[in-house]
Design a protein around this motif. Structure first.
Motif, PDB file in Angstrom:
ATOM      1  N   LEU A  57       3.033   3.099  -6.200  1.00  0.00           N
ATOM      2  CA  LEU A  57       3.228   4.486  -5.795  1.00  0.00           C
ATOM      3  C   LEU A  57       2.040   5.382  -6.128  1.00  0.00           C
ATOM      4  O   LEU A  57       1.991   6.516  -5.693  1.00  0.00           O
ATOM      5  N   LYS A  58       1.085   4.875  -6.904  1.00  0.00           N
ATOM      6  CA  LYS A  58      -0.092   5.674  -7.212  1.00  0.00           C
ATOM      7  C   LYS A  58      -1.258   5.348  -6.280  1.00  0.00           C
ATOM      8  O   LYS A  58      -2.327   5.923  -6.392  1.00  0.00           O
ATOM      9  N   ALA A  59      -1.055   4.416  -5.376  1.00  0.00           N
ATOM     10  CA  ALA A  59      -2.140   3.971  -4.510  1.00  0.00           C
ATOM     11  C   ALA A  59      -2.187   4.778  -3.220  1.00  0.00           C
ATOM     12  O   ALA A  59      -1.272   5.528  -2.899  1.00  0.00           O
ATOM     13  N   ALA A  60      -3.282   4.585  -2.459  1.00  0.00           N
ATOM     14  CA  ALA A  60      -3.405   5.231  -1.163  1.00  0.00           C
ATOM     15  C   ALA A  60      -2.272   4.752  -0.256  1.00  0.00           C
ATOM     16  O   ALA A  60      -1.836   3.612  -0.347  1.00  0.00           O
ATOM     17  N   VAL A  61      -1.809   5.634   0.640  1.00  0.00           N
ATOM     18  CA  VAL A  61      -0.619   5.318   1.422  1.00  0.00           C
ATOM     19  C   VAL A  61      -0.919   4.749   2.798  1.00  0.00           C
ATOM     20  O   VAL A  61      -0.007   4.348   3.500  1.00  0.00           O
ATOM     21  N   GLY A  62      -2.177   4.688   3.185  1.00  0.00           N
ATOM     22  CA  GLY A  62      -2.482   4.091   4.484  1.00  0.00           C
ATOM     23  C   GLY A  62      -3.149   5.062   5.433  1.00  0.00           C
ATOM     24  O   GLY A  62      -3.092   6.276   5.252  1.00  0.00           O
ATOM     25  N   PRO A  63      -3.791   4.528   6.484  1.00  0.00           N
ATOM     26  CA  PRO A  63      -4.534   5.368   7.434  1.00  0.00           C
ATOM     27  C   PRO A  63      -3.623   6.253   8.266  1.00  0.00           C
ATOM     28  O   PRO A  63      -2.553   5.831   8.702  1.00  0.00           O
ATOM     29  N   SER A  64      -4.071   7.475   8.516  1.00  0.00           N
ATOM     30  CA  SER A  64      -3.257   8.432   9.273  1.00  0.00           C
ATOM     31  C   SER A  64      -3.127   8.057  10.740  1.00  0.00           C
ATOM     32  O   SER A  64      -2.194   8.490  11.418  1.00  0.00           O
ATOM     33  N   ASP A  65      -4.068   7.249  11.249  1.00  0.00           N
ATOM     34  CA  ASP A  65      -4.017   6.875  12.662  1.00  0.00           C
ATOM     35  C   ASP A  65      -3.209   5.602  12.914  1.00  0.00           C
ATOM     36  O   ASP A  65      -3.165   5.103  14.028  1.00  0.00           O
ATOM     37  N   ILE A 119       1.787  -2.891   3.154  1.00  0.00           N
ATOM     38  CA  ILE A 119       2.768  -1.818   3.220  1.00  0.00           C
ATOM     39  C   ILE A 119       2.015  -0.492   3.227  1.00  0.00           C
ATOM     40  O   ILE A 119       1.120  -0.265   2.403  1.00  0.00           O
ATOM     41  N   GLN A 120       2.382   0.397   4.159  1.00  0.00           N
ATOM     42  CA  GLN A 120       1.712   1.682   4.315  1.00  0.00           C
ATOM     43  C   GLN A 120       2.712   2.832   4.312  1.00  0.00           C
ATOM     44  O   GLN A 120       3.848   2.674   4.777  1.00  0.00           O
ATOM     45  N   GLU A 155      -4.285  -3.208  -0.944  1.00  0.00           N
ATOM     46  CA  GLU A 155      -4.382  -4.662  -0.962  1.00  0.00           C
ATOM     47  C   GLU A 155      -3.154  -5.305  -0.321  1.00  0.00           C
ATOM     48  O   GLU A 155      -2.036  -4.812  -0.493  1.00  0.00           O
ATOM     49  N   PRO A 156      -3.330  -6.411   0.387  1.00  0.00           N
ATOM     50  CA  PRO A 156      -2.179  -7.097   0.995  1.00  0.00           C
ATOM     51  C   PRO A 156      -1.288  -7.745  -0.064  1.00  0.00           C
ATOM     52  O   PRO A 156      -1.740  -8.132  -1.137  1.00  0.00           O
TER      53      PRO A 156
END
Length: 204
Positions: A57-65, A119-120, A155-156
């Protein structure tokens, strides 16, 4: 070839019945919370904070596109003494070629199914993998595996299932088609696709 749209509720049509997850009696899906709500939930609880950290939950959540919450990268068979037999399912173009390009499996070989995915954006709860195997249009196998609950991170993730043994004998040799689905506790189908394999006496 079927390639269901990503993040769509599952249809209850008869043709999809075998790919619907098994329902556990009395089980109810918990209230869905956003990433920010989960971060702030019982912030002073140390054990809960460790659990939240394990979900990324502290990591980046994924690309907006890219709105997808589950991005399945590959489906592979891990076999002792050989390189993995890998299906690249990361793009629509890769998916289109799977059914017409069967993988070869030697009869009687022991293998482990292995899935790599990302997961994003949001936590995904109760992600499952389901597949139905057919030969000449007749169902010969169905498998349902729990993958788990995961938070978004760059990371996957990788999930490996228990060892299985491919069928053996003259009658078992031949061509098989498979329909696979990734579905979560909210009954959202994140990916559905078809692929195929040939069971042979020896490796190609």
């Amino acid at each position: 070839m079927s390639n269901q749209s990503i993040d769509q509720p599952v249809s209850n049509g008869d043709s999809l019945e075998d790919l619907n997850p098994t329902q556990t009696e009395g089980y109810k899906v918990g209230e869905k919370k956003t990433i920010d709500e989960l971060k702030n939930l019982d912030a002073e609880d140390e054990s809960l904070n460790k659990w939240k950290e394990s979900l990324g939950l502290k990591a980046a959540v994924g690309p907006s596109d890219d709105p997808r919450k589950v991005v399945v990268l590959s489906l592979a068979m891990e076999i002792d003494g050989r390189d993995d037999v890998v299906l690249d399912v990361s793009t629509p173009e890769k998916l289109k070629s799977l059914k017409d390009n069967p993988m070869t499996i030697k009869e009687g070989v022991e293998y482990k199914l292995k899935i790599k995915f990302k997961i994003q954006h949001e936590v995904v709860s109760g992600l499952k993998y389901i597949h139905v195997v057919k030969r000449k249009g007749i169902k010969v196998d169905r498998d349902e595996e729990m993958i788990g609950s995961f938070g978004p991170k760059l990371e996957p993730y990788e999930k490996k299932f228990a060892a299985e043994v491919a069928p053996s004998g003259f009658i078992s040799r031949g061509h098989y088609t498979v329909k696979s689905r990734f579905i979560d506790d909210d009954n959202v189908c994140h990916l559905e696709f078809e692929w195929s394999f040939d069971i042979k006496k020896e490796w190609d």
